[in-house]
Motif scaffolding. Structure first.
Motif, PDB file in Angstrom:
ATOM      1  N   GLY A  46       0.826  -1.199   0.000  1.00 39.21           N
ATOM      2  CA  GLY A  46       0.000   0.000   0.000  1.00 39.21           C
ATOM      3  C   GLY A  46       0.862   1.251   0.000  1.00 39.21           C
ATOM      4  N   PHE A  47       0.350   2.304   0.582  1.00 40.51           N
ATOM      5  CA  PHE A  47       1.059   3.587   0.564  1.00 40.51           C
ATOM      6  C   PHE A  47       1.922   3.795   1.806  1.00 40.51           C
ATOM      7  N   LYS A  48       1.823   2.859   2.737  1.00 30.91           N
ATOM      8  CA  LYS A  48       2.706   2.859   3.906  1.00 30.91           C
ATOM      9  C   LYS A  48       3.490   1.553   3.908  1.00 30.91           C
ATOM     10  N   ARG A  49       4.732   1.617   4.344  1.00 34.30           N
ATOM     11  CA  ARG A  49       5.581   0.425   4.336  1.00 34.30           C
ATOM     12  C   ARG A  49       4.953  -0.739   5.088  1.00 34.30           C
ATOM     13  N   THR A  50       4.184  -0.391   6.125  1.00 36.97           N
ATOM     14  CA  THR A  50       3.618  -1.430   6.988  1.00 36.97           C
ATOM     15  C   THR A  50       2.282  -1.969   6.480  1.00 36.97           C
ATOM     16  N   ASP A  51       1.761  -1.419   5.376  1.00 38.74           N
ATOM     17  CA  ASP A  51       0.492  -1.923   4.841  1.00 38.74           C
ATOM     18  C   ASP A  51       0.649  -3.377   4.386  1.00 38.74           C
ATOM     19  N   LYS A  52      -0.459  -4.080   4.436  1.00 33.56           N
ATOM     20  CA  LYS A  52      -0.502  -5.471   3.986  1.00 33.56           C
ATOM     21  C   LYS A  52      -0.070  -5.554   2.507  1.00 33.56           C
ATOM     22  N   THR A  53       0.647  -6.623   2.144  1.00 27.52           N
ATOM     23  CA  THR A  53       1.077  -6.783   0.747  1.00 27.52           C
ATOM     24  C   THR A  53       0.393  -7.977   0.084  1.00 27.52           C
ATOM     25  N   GLN A  54       0.095  -7.803  -1.195  1.00 28.38           N
ATOM     26  CA  GLN A  54      -0.341  -8.935  -2.026  1.00 28.38           C
ATOM     27  C   GLN A  54       0.915  -9.581  -2.591  1.00 28.38           C
ATOM     28  N   ARG A  55       0.860 -10.882  -2.852  1.00 30.56           N
ATOM     29  CA  ARG A  55       1.993 -11.573  -3.486  1.00 30.56           C
ATOM     30  C   ARG A  55       1.601 -11.952  -4.898  1.00 30.56           C
ATOM     31  N   ILE A  56       2.426 -11.547  -5.839  1.00 30.31           N
ATOM     32  CA  ILE A  56       2.131 -11.799  -7.252  1.00 30.31           C
ATOM     33  C   ILE A  56       3.325 -12.530  -7.856  1.00 30.31           C
ATOM     34  N   LEU A  57       3.066 -13.666  -8.495  1.00 35.76           N
ATOM     35  CA  LEU A  57       4.158 -14.402  -9.126  1.00 35.76           C
ATOM     36  C   LEU A  57       4.490 -13.762 -10.468  1.00 35.76           C
ATOM     37  N   LEU A  58       5.748 -13.376 -10.641  1.00 41.76           N
ATOM     38  CA  LEU A  58       6.205 -12.836 -11.930  1.00 41.76           C
ATOM     39  C   LEU A  58       7.098 -13.872 -12.587  1.00 41.76           C
ATOM     40  N   SER A  59       6.642 -14.394 -13.725  1.00 41.75           N
ATOM     41  CA  SER A  59       7.356 -15.464 -14.425  1.00 41.75           C
ATOM     42  C   SER A  59       8.014 -14.923 -15.688  1.00 41.75           C
ATOM     43  N   HIS A  60       8.821 -15.764 -16.292  1.00 46.09           N
ATOM     44  CA  HIS A  60       9.532 -15.434 -17.524  1.00 46.09           C
ATOM     45  C   HIS A  60       8.568 -14.899 -18.588  1.00 46.09           C
ATOM     46  N   GLY A  61       8.822 -13.707 -19.055  1.00 45.17           N
ATOM     47  CA  GLY A  61       8.003 -13.121 -20.121  1.00 45.17           C
ATOM     48  C   GLY A  61       6.874 -12.241 -19.628  1.00 45.17           C
ATOM     49  N   ASP A  62       6.631 -12.223 -18.326  1.00 42.10           N
ATOM     50  CA  ASP A  62       5.527 -11.404 -17.802  1.00 42.10           C
ATOM     51  C   ASP A  62       5.889  -9.920 -17.820  1.00 42.10           C
ATOM     52  N   VAL A  63       4.908  -9.098 -18.117  1.00 43.20           N
ATOM     53  CA  VAL A  63       5.105  -7.645 -18.128  1.00 43.20           C
ATOM     54  C   VAL A  63       4.074  -7.015 -17.187  1.00 43.20           C
ATOM     55  N   LEU A  64       4.560  -6.180 -16.304  1.00 41.61           N
ATOM     56  CA  LEU A  64       3.706  -5.485 -15.345  1.00 41.61           C
ATOM     57  C   LEU A  64       3.734  -3.994 -15.688  1.00 41.61           C
ATOM     58  N   VAL A  65       2.558  -3.424 -15.860  1.00 43.01           N
ATOM     59  CA  VAL A  65       2.473  -1.994 -16.155  1.00 43.01           C
ATOM     60  C   VAL A  65       1.735  -1.348 -14.994  1.00 43.01           C
ATOM     61  N   TRP A  66       2.319  -0.316 -14.429  1.00 41.11           N
ATOM     62  CA  TRP A  66       1.588   0.328 -13.349  1.00 41.11           C
ATOM     63  C   TRP A  66       1.842   1.818 -13.309  1.00 41.11           C
ATOM     64  N   GLY A  67       0.876   2.495 -12.764  1.00 40.13           N
ATOM     65  CA  GLY A  67       0.970   3.937 -12.663  1.00 40.13           C
ATOM     66  C   GLY A  67      -0.280   4.480 -12.021  1.00 40.13           C
ATOM     67  N   GLY A  68      -0.620   5.703 -12.392  1.00 35.99           N
ATOM     68  CA  GLY A  68      -1.836   6.326 -11.886  1.00 35.99           C
ATOM     69  C   GLY A  68      -1.920   6.239 -10.379  1.00 35.99           C
ATOM     70  N   PRO A  69      -3.066   5.819  -9.876  1.00 41.48           N
ATOM     71  CA  PRO A  69      -3.275   5.787  -8.431  1.00 41.48           C
ATOM     72  C   PRO A  69      -2.376   4.777  -7.700  1.00 41.48           C
ATOM     73  N   ASP A  70      -1.761   3.834  -8.432  1.00 39.31           N
ATOM     74  CA  ASP A  70      -0.899   2.831  -7.790  1.00 39.31           C
ATOM     75  C   ASP A  70       0.579   3.221  -7.791  1.00 39.31           C
ATOM     76  N   ARG A  71       0.885   4.346  -8.418  1.00 37.60           N
ATOM     77  CA  ARG A  71       2.279   4.711  -8.699  1.00 37.60           C
ATOM     78  C   ARG A  71       3.174   4.735  -7.464  1.00 37.60           C
ATOM     79  N   MET A  72       2.629   5.158  -6.321  1.00 41.77           N
ATOM     80  CA  MET A  72       3.462   5.286  -5.120  1.00 41.77           C
ATOM     81  C   MET A  72       3.295   4.126  -4.139  1.00 41.77           C
ATOM     82  N   ARG A  73       2.752   3.023  -4.615  1.00 43.58           N
ATOM     83  CA  ARG A  73       2.607   1.869  -3.715  1.00 43.58           C
ATOM     84  C   ARG A  73       3.964   1.222  -3.430  1.00 43.58           C
ATOM     85  N   TYR A  74       4.131   0.820  -2.182  1.00 46.76           N
ATOM     86  CA  TYR A  74       5.331   0.067  -1.803  1.00 46.76           C
ATOM     87  C   TYR A  74       5.327  -1.286  -2.505  1.00 46.76           C
ATOM     88  N   HIS A  75       6.514  -1.753  -2.869  1.00 44.95           N
ATOM     89  CA  HIS A  75       6.640  -3.045  -3.546  1.00 44.95           C
ATOM     90  C   HIS A  75       8.046  -3.580  -3.349  1.00 44.95           C
TER      91      HIS A  75
END
Ligand code: MD6
Ligand code: FE
Length: 212
Positions: A157-186
């Motif tokens: 989320g927007f704070k380091r301590t916010d809960k995180t989702q886990r997403i598997l990124l595999s060979h060839g995967d492309v993640l596009v992000w921005g807008g309201p998610d741009r400043m999310r911790y990851h």
């Protein structure tokens, strides 16, 4: 209609400004890896040091007008590779075309990155939770391409301590992000020992940005 469906299957919305495009980079895997080889011959991968004095477990290099660097004096973008004292290699056209088509598929037209950070993970390498905030214009989206061994991406989320989702990124995967998610911790959890036919035990990540 068939084209519309074809361009929308395999899109996974992760947030209001984030889309995962599974396998979008697969068709160009060999050209992408050959381009990484050419880049590292000019500007080698190196383990940079954080402002706090820790050596990063992820090895990095860059291509593009601006490259992301860190050392004892801070995090920043620089037009010169501090290791070679020369400009970073240019962004190869196979990179630019993939980045632009991914951004377009995710709904961001005319994406024209001036920075591409290349991260190389070996077994056990990780990237702790962070926000990308060294860019000038946070309205610009980011395109991230994963190659090689799969990794678990933490999307918080927007704070380091916010809960995180886990997403598997595999060979060839492309993640596009921005807008309201741009400043999310990851971050990326420690890479598990694994084998990929083209990259052995490694994972590569290309992160395209309009930084300047
Ligand atoms: C990685 N990625 O996948 C690290 N940052 O190795 C990032 O830190 C990242 O994937 C901003 C946008 C997308 C990303
Ligand atoms: Fe990041």
């Amino acid at each position: 209609m068939d084209l519309f469906i074809a361009s929308n299957i395999g899109q996974q919305r992760l947030g209001p400004g984030s889309v995962l495009l599974p396998g979008l980079a697969l068709a160009n895997e060999r050209a992408l890896l050959a381009a990484v080889k050419a880049i590292e011959a000019e500007s080698p991968f190196r383990n940079m040091v954080t402002p706090g004095g820790f050596e990063m477990s992820v090895a990095m290099t860059n291509c593009g007008h601006l490259g992301w660097v860190t050392d004892r004096s801070g995090y920043r973008y620089d037009t010169v590779d501090p290791m070679t004292c020369k400009p970073w290699p240019v962004i190869p056209s196979v990179f630019l075309e993939l980045a632009a088509s991914a951004a377009l598929a995710a709904g961001f037209a005319a994406f024209s990155p001036d920075a591409c950070l290349i991260n190389r993970y070996e077994t056990g390498a990780r990237m702790s939770l962070h926000q990308d905030k060294n860019e000038i214009d946070f309205s610009q989206s980011i395109v991230s391409v994963s190659l090689g061994v799969p990794a678990i991406f933490q999307f918080g989320g927007f704070k380091r301590t916010d809960k995180t989702q886990r997403i598997l990124l595999s060979h060839g995967d492309v993640l596009v992000w921005g807008g309201p998610d741009r400043m999310r911790y990851h971050g990326i959890l420690p890479l598990k020992q694994n084998h990929h036919p083209l990259l052995d035990s490694q994972r590569l990540n290309l992160t395209f940005r309009k930084a300047g």
